[in-house]
Design a protein around this motif. Structure first.
Motif, short mmCIF file in Angstrom:
data_model
loop_
_atom_site.label_atom_id
_atom_site.label_comp_id
_atom_site.label_asym_id
_atom_site.label_seq_id
_atom_site.Cartn_x
_atom_site.Cartn_y
_atom_site.Cartn_z
N PHE A 137 75.75 54.78 43.99
CA PHE A 137 75.26 54.27 45.27
C PHE A 137 73.90 54.90 45.59
O PHE A 137 73.72 56.11 45.40
CB PHE A 137 76.28 54.59 46.37
CG PHE A 137 76.07 53.82 47.64
CD1 PHE A 137 76.50 52.51 47.74
CD2 PHE A 137 75.44 54.40 48.73
CE1 PHE A 137 76.31 51.78 48.91
CE2 PHE A 137 75.24 53.69 49.90
CZ PHE A 137 75.68 52.38 49.99
N PRO A 138 72.95 54.12 46.09
CA PRO A 138 71.57 54.61 46.21
C PRO A 138 71.33 55.65 47.30
O PRO A 138 70.19 56.06 47.49
CB PRO A 138 70.77 53.33 46.48
CG PRO A 138 71.74 52.33 46.96
CD PRO A 138 73.04 52.66 46.31
N LYS A 148 72.68 58.63 46.90
CA LYS A 148 72.70 59.87 46.11
C LYS A 148 71.31 60.13 45.54
O LYS A 148 70.50 59.23 45.33
CB LYS A 148 73.73 59.75 45.00
CG LYS A 148 75.15 59.52 45.49
CD LYS A 148 75.70 60.71 46.25
CE LYS A 148 77.18 60.54 46.55
NZ LYS A 148 77.76 61.73 47.21
N VAL A 149 71.05 61.40 45.19
CA VAL A 149 69.67 61.81 45.02
C VAL A 149 68.95 61.10 43.87
O VAL A 149 67.79 60.67 44.03
CB VAL A 149 69.58 63.35 44.85
CG1 VAL A 149 70.27 63.83 43.59
CG2 VAL A 149 68.13 63.81 44.88
N ILE A 150 69.57 60.94 42.71
CA ILE A 150 68.85 60.34 41.58
C ILE A 150 68.57 58.86 41.82
O ILE A 150 67.42 58.41 41.68
CB ILE A 150 69.59 60.61 40.26
CG1 ILE A 150 69.48 62.10 39.91
CG2 ILE A 150 69.04 59.74 39.12
CD1 ILE A 150 70.26 62.53 38.69
N PRO A 151 69.56 58.04 42.21
CA PRO A 151 69.21 56.65 42.53
C PRO A 151 68.33 56.54 43.77
O PRO A 151 67.50 55.62 43.85
CB PRO A 151 70.57 55.98 42.73
CG PRO A 151 71.54 57.07 42.96
CD PRO A 151 71.02 58.25 42.21
N LEU A 152 68.49 57.47 44.73
CA LEU A 152 67.60 57.44 45.90
C LEU A 152 66.16 57.64 45.47
O LEU A 152 65.27 56.86 45.85
CB LEU A 152 68.01 58.53 46.89
CG LEU A 152 67.09 58.71 48.10
CD1 LEU A 152 67.22 57.52 49.05
CD2 LEU A 152 67.38 60.01 48.83
N PHE A 153 65.91 58.66 44.67
CA PHE A 153 64.55 58.91 44.19
C PHE A 153 64.04 57.73 43.36
O PHE A 153 62.88 57.33 43.47
CB PHE A 153 64.51 60.18 43.36
CG PHE A 153 64.50 61.46 44.15
CD1 PHE A 153 64.61 61.45 45.54
CD2 PHE A 153 64.38 62.69 43.51
CE1 PHE A 153 64.60 62.63 46.28
CE2 PHE A 153 64.37 63.88 44.24
CZ PHE A 153 64.48 63.84 45.62
N THR A 154 64.91 57.20 42.51
CA THR A 154 64.47 56.12 41.62
C THR A 154 64.11 54.87 42.40
O THR A 154 63.04 54.27 42.19
CB THR A 154 65.57 55.81 40.59
OG1 THR A 154 65.88 56.99 39.85
CG2 THR A 154 65.12 54.71 39.63
N THR A 207 84.95 51.11 51.58
CA THR A 207 84.10 51.65 52.63
C THR A 207 82.65 51.34 52.25
O THR A 207 82.39 50.68 51.24
CB THR A 207 84.32 53.16 52.77
OG1 THR A 207 84.06 53.80 51.51
CG2 THR A 207 85.75 53.46 53.21
N TYR A 208 81.69 51.85 53.02
CA TYR A 208 80.30 51.43 52.83
C TYR A 208 79.81 51.65 51.40
O TYR A 208 78.96 50.92 50.90
CB TYR A 208 79.38 52.16 53.81
CG TYR A 208 79.12 53.60 53.45
CD1 TYR A 208 78.00 53.95 52.70
CD2 TYR A 208 79.99 54.61 53.82
CE1 TYR A 208 77.76 55.27 52.34
CE2 TYR A 208 79.76 55.92 53.48
CZ TYR A 208 78.64 56.25 52.73
OH TYR A 208 78.42 57.55 52.36
N ALA A 209 80.34 52.67 50.69
CA ALA A 209 79.85 52.99 49.35
C ALA A 209 80.63 52.28 48.24
O ALA A 209 80.28 52.40 47.07
CB ALA A 209 79.91 54.50 49.12
#
Length: 335
Positions: free
Chosen positions: A186-187, A189-195, A37-39
């Protein structure tokens, strides 16, 4: 030599466990099943030595039964799940289809063929949430009180696993884990999104309930816990897997920005999502005392290494930006 079937293997935790298994049990074979799926990221596992990748769904009982027989699978480790709370608000049916019915169809294939262990990955979120102003933690005996479609779908899957274990005498175990972080996440999620946003100089979206907090566990520690339970855990038992270290959303943002040498000006507040859980904390005494597991990666060390990984692996995450079908804060909108 054993053969291990890992479902959801192209996802974040699944692919890290595949890598762990190949390092720690190099004589074993791994069959990596993922619906992509997408992730799901095929490159996370495809081509790894000793790993055979199969594109398919846990809901395809005939396919899973074929894989179990053709590869003489000894152990099944089930990570396959829809896991994004925000998307679950917009597409709840997808979550119940995969996390409940998909788990049942996977177990049906296992029932037909038989394995030495079926290990199911669950989450702290099935227990509901905790107040911010108490010291309580969830134990394995805590009642299930899910508050969101994702939580409820995972809880349903857990009940299916226990029911198949008791009714058909399947050798099942379950682990309920704290929030994970580390490489290959997967970006969305909060930690990779923030990073990734900080690396691009973009705003970091913090939910308005900035004091809500989570317990954070490095994915390598989680992989060791799963390995430990599969080899030494008691059949039919559930084990909580947690670090004991809690961080709120503002603390996460500050840790990421600090690791990148950036200031707080990138933080911005966005509307809360519905039924946003306040706090999760697991009591992992059972796993620690019975099986001797303990986390090894501390938060400061782990978050610095994770931020460094994303900084060094833009070629991995850059193509994934924009693949998430949900925009945080866009509640009531179709994804």
């Amino acid at each position: 030599m054993s053969t291990v079937l890992v479902t959801g293997a192209a996802g974040f935790i699944g692919s890290n466990v595949v890598r762990h298994w190949r390092r720690e049990h190099p004589g074993d074979r791994v069959v990596a099943l993922d619906a992509l799926t997408y992730a799901g990221v095929r490159a996370n596992v495809e081509g790894l030595p000793g790993v055979e990748f199969v594109h398919g769904s846990i809901a395809n009982t005939e396919l899973v039964e074929h894989l179990l027989r053709a590869h003489s699978v000894d152990v099944v480790v089930n990570f396959a799940a829809e896991s994004h709370n925000s998307l679950a608000i917009l597409r709840p049916g997808d979550f119940f289809a995969t996390n409940v019915m998909g788990t049942q169809q996977l177990l049906e294939a296992v029932r037909r063929v038989g394995v030495s262990r079926f290990h199911h990955i669950s989450t702290c979120e099935v227990y509901g949430d905790l107040p911010l102003d108490v010291d309580d933690a969830f134990t394995e005996e805590s009642p299930y009180r899910p508050r969101t479609p994702y939580n409820a779908a995972k809880a349903g899957g857990d009940h299916v696993v226990r029911a198949y274990g008791l009714t058909y005498d399947l050798p099942v175990t379950i682990t309920n884990c704290a929030n994970n972080y580390g490489p290959f996440q997967f970006p969305e999620k909060v930690i990779p999104l923030f990073t990734t946003r900080a690396l691009a100089g973009e705003a970091l979206p913090l939910y308005a309930s900035t004091k809500n907090r989570r317990e954070w566990l490095h994915v390598d520690d989680h992989a060791r816990a799963i390995d430990t339970v599969i080899h030494h855990g008691r059949v039919g038992e559930t084990y909580n897997v947690g670090s004991g270290h809690e961080v709120d959303i503002e603390g996460i943002a500050d840790s990421v920005l600090g690791a990148l040498g950036l200031g707080p000006d990138l933080k911005t507040i966005v509307p809360d999502r519905p039924s946003h859980d306040r706090r999760y904390l697991l009591d992992s005494t059972k796993l620690r005392s019975e099986l001797g597991w303990a986390p090894r990666v501390g938060w400061d060390e782990g978050i610095a290494a994770t931020v460094d990984w994303y900084r060094a692996n833009e070629a991995w995450w850059r193509p994934l930006i924009g693949r998430s079908p949900v925009v945080e804060g866009a509640w009531g909108m179709s994804p």
